[in-house]
Design an enzyme around this catalytic site. Structure first.
Site, PDB file in Angstrom:
ATOM      1  N   HIS A 107       1.103  44.490 103.362  1.00 51.85           N
ATOM      2  CA  HIS A 107       1.840  45.142 104.398  1.00 51.85           C
ATOM      3  C   HIS A 107       1.949  44.253 105.893  1.00 51.85           C
ATOM      4  CE1 HIS A 107       1.074  48.609 101.815  1.00 51.85           C
ATOM      5  NE2 HIS A 107       2.412  48.956 102.429  1.00 51.85           N
TER       6      HIS A 107
ATOM      7  N   GLU B 144       5.029  54.840  91.880  1.00 50.09           N
ATOM      8  CA  GLU B 144       4.592  53.623  92.355  1.00 50.09           C
ATOM      9  C   GLU B 144       3.112  53.168  91.400  1.00 50.09           C
ATOM     10  OE1 GLU B 144       3.783  53.028  96.159  1.00 50.09           O
ATOM     11  OE2 GLU B 144       3.055  55.046  96.617  1.00 50.09           O
TER      12      GLU B 144
ATOM     13  N   ASP C  82       3.790  48.349  94.934  1.00 49.52           N
ATOM     14  CA  ASP C  82       2.579  48.904  94.324  1.00 49.52           C
ATOM     15  C   ASP C  82       2.608  48.918  92.557  1.00 49.52           C
ATOM     16  OD1 ASP C  82       0.477  49.318  96.100  1.00 49.52           O
ATOM     17  OD2 ASP C  82       1.526  50.969  96.800  1.00 49.52           O
TER      18      ASP C  82
ATOM     19  N   CYS D 157      12.409  52.055  97.385  1.00 54.65           N
ATOM     20  CA  CYS D 157      11.989  51.682  98.783  1.00 54.65           C
ATOM     21  C   CYS D 157      11.091  50.287  98.739  1.00 54.65           C
ATOM     22  CB  CYS D 157      11.388  52.954  99.406  1.00 54.65           C
ATOM     23  SG  CYS D 157       9.766  53.458  98.758  1.00 54.65           S
TER      24      CYS D 157
HETATM   25  C1  PEP Z   1       5.759  50.260  97.639  1.00 51.78           C
HETATM   26  O1  PEP Z   1       4.629  50.428  97.022  1.00 51.78           O
HETATM   27  O2  PEP Z   1       6.652  49.726  96.776  1.00 51.78           O
HETATM   28  C2  PEP Z   1       6.019  50.884  98.906  1.00 51.78           C
HETATM   29  C3  PEP Z   1       7.285  51.021  99.291  1.00 51.78           C
HETATM   30  O3  PEP Z   1       5.179  51.316  99.594  1.00 51.78           O
HETATM   31  P1  PEP Z   1       3.948  50.519 100.443  1.00 51.78           P
HETATM   32  O4  PEP Z   1       4.522  49.078 100.412  1.00 51.78           O
HETATM   33  O5  PEP Z   1       3.727  50.792 101.788  1.00 51.78           O
HETATM   34  O6  PEP Z   1       2.828  50.535  99.797  1.00 51.78           O
HETATM   35 MG    MG Z   2       3.212  51.713  97.811  1.00 50.98          MG
END
Ligand code: PEP
Ligand code: MG
Length: 582
Positions: free
Chosen positions: A192, A434, A458, A505
């Protein structure tokens, strides 16, 4: 001049002087009084911080000894002795009992007292140890506080930040004007911290392993966040080369931004929804500037970071309302808080977990704390009248979890209706896919949600058993692994068979060669960092849908990640050569 290779985290080239974060920082230590029953918890926090610091120092010693030889590593022996000093522990425990203050304050005061005494002593050996002890003091405090934030807030001139690690919450406080780029020893492409850097449009390279050893404070460095390279003390020809590269990249971005108001559709008019991910409401202008049609992922957990209390219903309502109003008529998909993993909740001071990404995280946390979850759902539903809001749950692992979340959602909805609070007639609810167990059972989940959003950041880490923030195994984190391609295709096909839309996403949706593949797989919605949006649009507008489908057919016959990667790059080169580096 030396060149360090790391993992590209956020694109762009930056040049400037290095600020070696871990070295120059003086931490502010907040003071809290504690009750007697909190003493064991504070002792535990100290123990954990000491263990963590010891591991960090052993790690540095190992790397120094590998790179430069054993004798260089031995300079850290004194650090280890301080960390193992039993009498220091006892002094801190006594201090906790007598003064009833948080452990950071007690530890800091005691070590500073010793430092003062040592600096006055005649004993030369002890005097020389003060720098080591002071270093240990800062390292332990940093592990207790988990922060570099004070320094980040007070920067006076633009710098390139060098740090062993930066947390997502620290990155979230960076300012583009003051921080030209950042580089870290640890981290992976979809941590992140990396995602946040992209959102802030700050070039970044992570996973450099030894940047904090190879760079000195004030060194002039070039950061190439696109290729994942850092050049320390560059020679004049390198500076010129990168200046040219910087201009080339600006020109490409400028050209791509001209696509801003054009549709995300193929040459033969197959259209998809191209949206952007945000962490905080302040990023909406960037979503609009890059021409995204809505927000496909609002990582609401960032509203819970960097603060001493929980965001109230009213505060959250204002945040969701602001985003909904600015983005309408396009949709905003609000993901319920995904706390845990690498995003730790400040107000709860939760003890560290062995495997935080597989621990008390996301929907698991929300279902365990319905009091906090309900407040968020109330805020979302109240804001739903101000635009087009959708809701989705992170980290669903199976049907029971989804049902429990939906049940709470229905109860909250009913509660608001009974109170006479206006809410939108329809708020679609979706699930993130995910976790492999959700991917394997998505036919069951599809019956009880309105849409899927594939979270590949994930999904890849769980399916391939590759920690997304660990630089040592980053080479195994492969979106082009045939297992991932099969999983993604299956989720899209199953979703479509159940008549629901399937979006993505995860960062995978924003990589041009992969976007070509996902288009061919029939993905309905792409949501990515705002800066990647024009790139994806460029790919989509450059091809016939049938071409993308044929790419998928051929890719599915390939057997390794490298073969897939090579084939996708060659295919992209045919349609958008300017996006492929030579
Ligand atoms: C993901 O896991 O692809 C996602 C979009 O959520 P995050 O990156 O916040 O875990
Ligand atoms: Mg995620």
């Amino acid at each position: 001049m030396i060149t360090l290779k790391g993992i590209p985290a956020a694109p762009g080239v930056a040049m400037g002087n290095a600020l070696f974060l871990d070295d120059s920082e003086e931490l502010l230590v907040p003071k809290r009084t504690i009750m007697e029953e909190q003493i064991p918890g504070e002792v535990l926090r100290l123990e954990e911080a000491l263990i963590k610091t010891r591991h960090q120092i052993l790690d540095i010693q190992k790397r120094l000894s590998d790179d430069l030889g054993q004798e260089h590593a031995e300079i850290f022996n004194a650090h280890i002795l301080v960390l193992e000093d039993q009498s220091l522990r006892e002094e801190v425990i006594n201090g906790l009992k007598t003064q009833r203050l948080n452990v950071e304050v007690i530890f800091n005061d005691i070590v500073r007292r010793h430092l003062k005494a040592f600096s006055r002593t005649e004993d030369e050996y002890l005097r020389e140890r003060t720098a080591d002890i002071n270093d240990v003091r800062k390292r332990v405090l940093r592990n207790l506080l988990g922060k570099h934030t004070d320094l980040l807030r007070e920067l006076r001139e633009p710098v390139i930040i060098v740090a062993r690690d930066l947390s997502p919450s620290e990155t979230a406080q960076m300012h583009k004007q003051k921080i030209l780029a950042f580089i870290t020893d640890v981290g992976g492409r979809t941590s992140h911290t990396a995602i946040m850097a992209k959102s802030l449009e700050i070039p970044a390279v992570v996973g450099l392993v030894s940047a904090t050893q190879r760079i000195r404070k004030g060194n002039f460095v070039i950061v190439d966040g696109t290729r994942g390279e850092v050049i320390v003390d560059p020679d004049p020809p390198s500076v010129t080369r990168y200046e040219v590269e910087q201009r080339r990249q600006h020109e490409l971005s400028r050209q791509l931004l001209q696509l801003k108001d054009l549709a995300a559709e193929t040459l033969d008019h197959h259209s998809v929804r191209l949206m952007a991910n945000i962490e905080l409401p302040g990023e909406v202008p960037s979503v609009i500037a890059h021409g995204a049609n809505g927000v496909g992922l609002f990582r609401t957990e960032f509203l819970y970071l960097n603060r001493a209390d929980f965001p109230t219903e009213e505060e959250q309502y204002e945040a969701y309302r602001a985003v909904a109003e600015q983005v309408k008529p396009h949709a905003v998909i609000i993901r319920t808080m995904d706390l845990g993993g690498d995003k730790f909740l400040s107000p709860l001071q939760l003890p560290a977990e062995m495997n935080p990404f597989m621990g008390w995280r996301a929907i698991r946390f929300s279902l365990a704390r319905p009091d906090i979850f309900r407040i968020q759902l109330r805020a979302v539903l109240r804001a739903s009248v101000h635009g087009h809001l959708k809701l989705m749950y992170p980290m669903i692992t199976g049907l029971e979890e989804l049902r429990r979340a939906n049940e709470i959602f229905r109860e909250v909805r009913q509660e608001l209706t009974t109170e006479g609070v206006p809410i939108a007639e329809k708020v679609e609810v979706g699930a993130m896919i995910e976790v492999p167990s959700a991917a394997m059972t998505c036919d069951l989940l599809a019956k009880e949600v309105s849409f899927f959003s594939i979270g590949t950041n994930d999904l890849i880490q769980y399916a391939l058993a590759v920690d997304r923030v660990n630089e040592k195994i980053a080479y195994l984190y492969e979106p082009t692994h045939p297992a991932i391609l099969r999983l993604v295709k299956q989720i899209i096909d199953v979703g479509h068979a159940a008549n629901i839309e399937v979006g993505m996403c995860g960062e995978m949706a924003g990589e041009p060669p992969l976007a070509l593949l996902l288009l061919g797989m029939g993905l309905d919605e792409f949501s990515t960092s705002p800066v990647q949006v024009p790139l994806v649009k460029r790919v989509i507008r450059a091809v016939e849908y049938s071409f993308a489908k044929s790419v998928v057919e051929q890719v599915l016959t390939l057997r390794t990640s490298k073969e897939v990667e090579g084939f996708l790059l060659a295919s992209l080169k045919q349609v958008a050569p300017d996006l492929v580096e030579t």
